[in-house]
Write a protein that holds these residues in place. Structure first.
Motif, PDB file in Angstrom:
ATOM      1  N   VAL A  31     -28.032 -29.610 -33.755  1.00  9.30           N
ATOM      2  CA  VAL A  31     -27.911 -28.226 -34.179  1.00  9.30           C
ATOM      3  C   VAL A  31     -28.383 -27.309 -33.115  1.00  9.30           C
ATOM      4  O   VAL A  31     -27.906 -26.370 -32.794  1.00  9.30           O
ATOM      5  N   ILE A  32     -29.103 -28.126 -32.038  1.00 11.59           N
ATOM      6  CA  ILE A  32     -29.492 -27.336 -30.941  1.00 11.59           C
ATOM      7  C   ILE A  32     -28.781 -27.848 -29.554  1.00 11.59           C
ATOM      8  O   ILE A  32     -28.576 -28.992 -29.507  1.00 11.59           O
ATOM      9  N   SER A  33     -28.181 -27.047 -28.839  1.00  7.34           N
ATOM     10  CA  SER A  33     -27.656 -27.418 -27.571  1.00  7.34           C
ATOM     11  C   SER A  33     -28.400 -28.232 -26.705  1.00  7.34           C
ATOM     12  O   SER A  33     -29.625 -27.880 -26.588  1.00  7.34           O
ATOM     13  N   SER A  34     -27.828 -29.159 -25.753  1.00  7.84           N
ATOM     14  CA  SER A  34     -28.584 -29.838 -24.802  1.00  7.84           C
ATOM     15  C   SER A  34     -29.407 -29.107 -23.738  1.00  7.84           C
ATOM     16  O   SER A  34     -28.797 -27.869 -23.565  1.00  7.84           O
ATOM     17  N   SER A  35     -30.490 -29.403 -23.491  1.00  7.90           N
ATOM     18  CA  SER A  35     -31.333 -28.754 -22.365  1.00  7.90           C
ATOM     19  C   SER A  35     -30.535 -28.895 -21.091  1.00  7.90           C
ATOM     20  O   SER A  35     -29.971 -29.933 -20.983  1.00  7.90           O
ATOM     21  N   ARG A  36     -31.041 -28.283 -20.131  1.00 11.79           N
ATOM     22  CA  ARG A  36     -30.504 -28.427 -18.877  1.00 11.79           C
ATOM     23  C   ARG A  36     -31.250 -29.732 -18.064  1.00 11.79           C
ATOM     24  O   ARG A  36     -30.309 -30.368 -17.339  1.00 11.79           O
ATOM     25  N   PHE A  37     -32.357 -29.965 -18.661  1.00 12.43           N
ATOM     26  CA  PHE A  37     -32.755 -31.470 -18.383  1.00 12.43           C
ATOM     27  C   PHE A  37     -32.222 -32.517 -18.697  1.00 12.43           C
ATOM     28  O   PHE A  37     -31.911 -33.486 -18.112  1.00 12.43           O
ATOM     29  N   LEU A  38     -31.735 -32.471 -20.104  1.00 13.09           N
ATOM     30  CA  LEU A  38     -30.903 -33.427 -20.649  1.00 13.09           C
ATOM     31  C   LEU A  38     -29.460 -33.730 -19.677  1.00 13.09           C
ATOM     32  O   LEU A  38     -29.205 -34.516 -19.419  1.00 13.09           O
ATOM     33  N   GLU A  39     -28.851 -32.604 -19.765  1.00 10.72           N
ATOM     34  CA  GLU A  39     -27.724 -32.313 -18.927  1.00 10.72           C
ATOM     35  C   GLU A  39     -27.777 -33.006 -17.391  1.00 10.72           C
ATOM     36  O   GLU A  39     -27.119 -33.831 -17.269  1.00 10.72           O
ATOM     37  N   SER A  40     -28.829 -32.598 -17.067  1.00 11.16           N
ATOM     38  CA  SER A  40     -28.882 -33.318 -15.640  1.00 11.16           C
ATOM     39  C   SER A  40     -29.047 -34.725 -15.617  1.00 11.16           C
ATOM     40  O   SER A  40     -28.730 -35.429 -14.891  1.00 11.16           O
ATOM     41  N   ARG A  41     -29.936 -35.378 -16.610  1.00 10.63           N
ATOM     42  CA  ARG A  41     -30.073 -36.491 -16.758  1.00 10.63           C
ATOM     43  C   ARG A  41     -28.991 -37.387 -16.948  1.00 10.63           C
ATOM     44  O   ARG A  41     -28.860 -38.489 -16.617  1.00 10.63           O
ATOM     45  N   VAL A  42     -28.043 -36.902 -17.878  1.00  8.90           N
ATOM     46  CA  VAL A  42     -27.042 -37.404 -18.348  1.00  8.90           C
ATOM     47  C   VAL A  42     -26.036 -37.903 -17.270  1.00  8.90           C
ATOM     48  O   VAL A  42     -25.389 -38.646 -16.956  1.00  8.90           O
ATOM     49  N   VAL A  43     -25.736 -36.410 -16.402  1.00  9.14           N
ATOM     50  CA  VAL A  43     -25.055 -36.538 -15.192  1.00  9.14           C
ATOM     51  C   VAL A  43     -25.433 -37.516 -13.981  1.00  9.14           C
ATOM     52  O   VAL A  43     -24.508 -38.203 -13.578  1.00  9.14           O
ATOM     53  N   GLU A  44     -26.645 -37.649 -13.810  1.00 12.77           N
ATOM     54  CA  GLU A  44     -27.226 -38.659 -13.020  1.00 12.77           C
ATOM     55  C   GLU A  44     -27.021 -40.056 -13.250  1.00 12.77           C
ATOM     56  O   GLU A  44     -26.537 -40.854 -12.657  1.00 12.77           O
ATOM     57  N   THR A  45     -27.204 -40.335 -14.613  1.00 15.75           N
ATOM     58  CA  THR A  45     -27.158 -41.717 -15.044  1.00 15.75           C
ATOM     59  C   THR A  45     -25.815 -42.136 -15.226  1.00 15.75           C
ATOM     60  O   THR A  45     -25.419 -43.143 -14.968  1.00 15.75           O
ATOM     61  N   ALA A  46     -24.831 -41.225 -15.322  1.00 15.13           N
ATOM     62  CA  ALA A  46     -23.605 -41.667 -15.385  1.00 15.13           C
ATOM     63  C   ALA A  46     -22.862 -41.575 -14.045  1.00 15.13           C
ATOM     64  O   ALA A  46     -21.782 -41.955 -13.773  1.00 15.13           O
ATOM     65  N   ARG A  47     -23.744 -41.146 -12.810  1.00 17.81           N
ATOM     66  CA  ARG A  47     -23.100 -41.314 -11.573  1.00 17.81           C
ATOM     67  C   ARG A  47     -21.901 -40.443 -11.445  1.00 17.81           C
ATOM     68  O   ARG A  47     -20.842 -40.825 -10.815  1.00 17.81           O
ATOM     69  N   VAL A  48     -21.889 -39.401 -11.914  1.00 22.07           N
ATOM     70  CA  VAL A  48     -20.680 -38.248 -11.949  1.00 22.07           C
ATOM     71  C   VAL A  48     -20.150 -38.116 -10.790  1.00 22.07           C
ATOM     72  O   VAL A  48     -18.877 -38.053 -10.407  1.00 22.07           O
ATOM     73  N   SER A  49     -21.219 -37.928  -9.642  1.00 18.71           N
ATOM     74  CA  SER A  49     -20.460 -37.436  -8.453  1.00 18.71           C
ATOM     75  C   SER A  49     -19.568 -38.468  -7.595  1.00 18.71           C
ATOM     76  O   SER A  49     -18.776 -37.950  -6.799  1.00 18.71           O
ATOM     77  N   SER A  50     -19.672 -39.714  -7.970  1.00 18.93           N
ATOM     78  CA  SER A  50     -18.748 -40.642  -7.351  1.00 18.93           C
ATOM     79  C   SER A  50     -17.702 -40.939  -7.987  1.00 18.93           C
ATOM     80  O   SER A  50     -16.726 -41.789  -7.777  1.00 18.93           O
ATOM     81  N   ALA A  51     -17.388 -40.523  -9.350  1.00 19.34           N
ATOM     82  CA  ALA A  51     -16.343 -41.074 -10.345  1.00 19.34           C
ATOM     83  C   ALA A  51     -15.226 -40.145 -10.119  1.00 19.34           C
ATOM     84  O   ALA A  51     -15.390 -38.723  -9.608  1.00 19.34           O
ATOM     85  N   LYS A  52     -13.911 -40.646  -9.879  1.00 16.25           N
ATOM     86  CA  LYS A  52     -12.907 -40.113  -9.857  1.00 16.25           C
ATOM     87  C   LYS A  52     -12.150 -39.635 -11.247  1.00 16.25           C
ATOM     88  O   LYS A  52     -11.604 -38.498 -11.257  1.00 16.25           O
ATOM     89  N   THR A  53     -12.393 -40.340 -12.254  1.00 15.11           N
ATOM     90  CA  THR A  53     -11.823 -40.093 -13.630  1.00 15.11           C
ATOM     91  C   THR A  53     -13.307 -40.145 -14.312  1.00 15.11           C
ATOM     92  O   THR A  53     -13.990 -41.228 -14.700  1.00 15.11           O
ATOM     93  N   ILE A  54     -13.454 -38.979 -15.125  1.00 16.26           N
ATOM     94  CA  ILE A  54     -14.618 -38.898 -16.171  1.00 16.26           C
ATOM     95  C   ILE A  54     -14.161 -38.540 -17.612  1.00 16.26           C
ATOM     96  O   ILE A  54     -13.175 -37.599 -17.710  1.00 16.26           O
ATOM     97  N   ILE A  55     -14.670 -39.256 -18.556  1.00 17.04           N
ATOM     98  CA  ILE A  55     -14.260 -38.779 -20.018  1.00 17.04           C
ATOM     99  C   ILE A  55     -15.637 -38.187 -20.475  1.00 17.04           C
ATOM    100  O   ILE A  55     -16.453 -39.010 -20.425  1.00 17.04           O
ATOM    101  N   GLU A  56     -15.382 -37.195 -21.506  1.00 18.23           N
ATOM    102  CA  GLU A  56     -16.493 -36.801 -22.078  1.00 18.23           C
ATOM    103  C   GLU A  56     -15.974 -36.758 -23.712  1.00 18.23           C
ATOM    104  O   GLU A  56     -15.021 -35.919 -23.812  1.00 18.23           O
ATOM    105  N   LEU A  57     -16.827 -37.569 -24.394  1.00 18.82           N
ATOM    106  CA  LEU A  57     -16.620 -37.388 -25.961  1.00 18.82           C
ATOM    107  C   LEU A  57     -17.377 -36.578 -26.688  1.00 18.82           C
ATOM    108  O   LEU A  57     -18.779 -36.856 -26.220  1.00 18.82           O
ATOM    109  N   GLY A  58     -16.891 -35.480 -27.400  1.00 15.85           N
ATOM    110  CA  GLY A  58     -18.092 -34.574 -28.101  1.00 15.85           C
ATOM    111  C   GLY A  58     -18.701 -33.666 -27.242  1.00 15.85           C
ATOM    112  O   GLY A  58     -19.838 -33.653 -26.963  1.00 15.85           O
ATOM    113  N   PRO A  59     -17.751 -33.040 -26.495  1.00 15.22           N
ATOM    114  CA  PRO A  59     -18.504 -31.802 -25.500  1.00 15.22           C
ATOM    115  C   PRO A  59     -19.251 -30.666 -26.215  1.00 15.22           C
ATOM    116  O   PRO A  59     -19.865 -29.852 -25.870  1.00 15.22           O
ATOM    117  N   GLY A  60     -19.021 -30.736 -27.563  1.00 11.99           N
ATOM    118  CA  GLY A  60     -19.648 -29.493 -28.266  1.00 11.99           C
ATOM    119  C   GLY A  60     -19.369 -28.350 -27.876  1.00 11.99           C
ATOM    120  O   GLY A  60     -17.825 -27.894 -27.672  1.00 11.99           O
TER     121      GLY A  60
END
Length: 197
Positions: A31-60
């Motif tokens: 019920v609480i939106s993700s913190s900026r810290f969680l958002e950053s960790r998720v993006v880093e963990t997924a190596r988003v900066s090097s991906a050409k196609t990214i899928i997000e499931l459940g963006p809220g």
């Protein structure tokens, strides 16, 4: 580049998330939106900066969506799949040519990707609540993710419970786990990488 306007601050997004949780509790992970810290960790963990196609499931309400867009390449695509029509409407307001906001179910991932002419994703990021769905539904979604993920691509799930790890084990093997404590509630961030075979 993203040209979206905030939804009158984070407060309206939080209110929308809470209202949708009351209406559809099994569709909302928190019920609480993700913190900026969680958002950053998720993006880093997924190596988003090097991906050409990214899928997000459940963006809220789109907080993680915006974090992905800030980091991803200008030539990459982000397909965001949301099952809740109200939350999909909020994500659809984000103005960025790299974003495709799709109203639908993660079980149809292969067809959704094909519909938009996208290649196999190098990263799939999920905030959908595996802990509130049946074992069969969760297993089916993990199977759909594994089937579309590019060889060497990663699946990242941020979850309150460890249920997703149990569902992934027979399909993707053991994952890596980190915990983001600067989030309410603290969140597990899991990562699996698909074999190159």
């Amino acid at each position: 580049m993203s040209k979206d306007k905030p939804l009158n601050g984070r407060r309206n997004g939080r209110l929308a998330l809470f209202q949708q949780f009351l209406k559809h509790p099994s569709q909302i992970g928190s019920v609480i939106s993700s913190s900026r810290f969680l958002e950053s960790r998720v993006v880093e963990t997924a190596r988003v900066s090097s991906a050409k196609t990214i899928i997000e499931l459940g963006p809220g309400t789109g907080g993680t969506t915006r974090a992905i867009l800030r980091v991803m390449s200008q030539h990459a695509n982000l397909l965001s799949v949301e099952i809740n029509p109200h939350l999909h409407g909020l994500v659809s307001r984000i103005r960025d040519d790299r974003l495709i906001a799709h109203l639908g179910d993660a079980n149809g991932l292969k067809e959704i990707i094909s519909m938009y002419g996208l290649g196999a994703p190098e990263a799939v990021i999920s905030g959908i609540p595996f802990s509130t769905m049946s074992h069969g539904s969760g297993y089916q979604i993990i199977g759909a993710i594994s089937a579309v993920l590019a060889p060497g691509g990663c699946f990242v799930a941020y979850q309150v419970s460890n249920r997703v790890a149990c569902l992934c084990q027979p399909i993707l093997g053991p994952g890596q786990l980190e915990v983001e404590l600067v989030n309410i509630p603290p969140m597990r961030v899991y990562r699996w990488e698909k074999n190159h075979t």
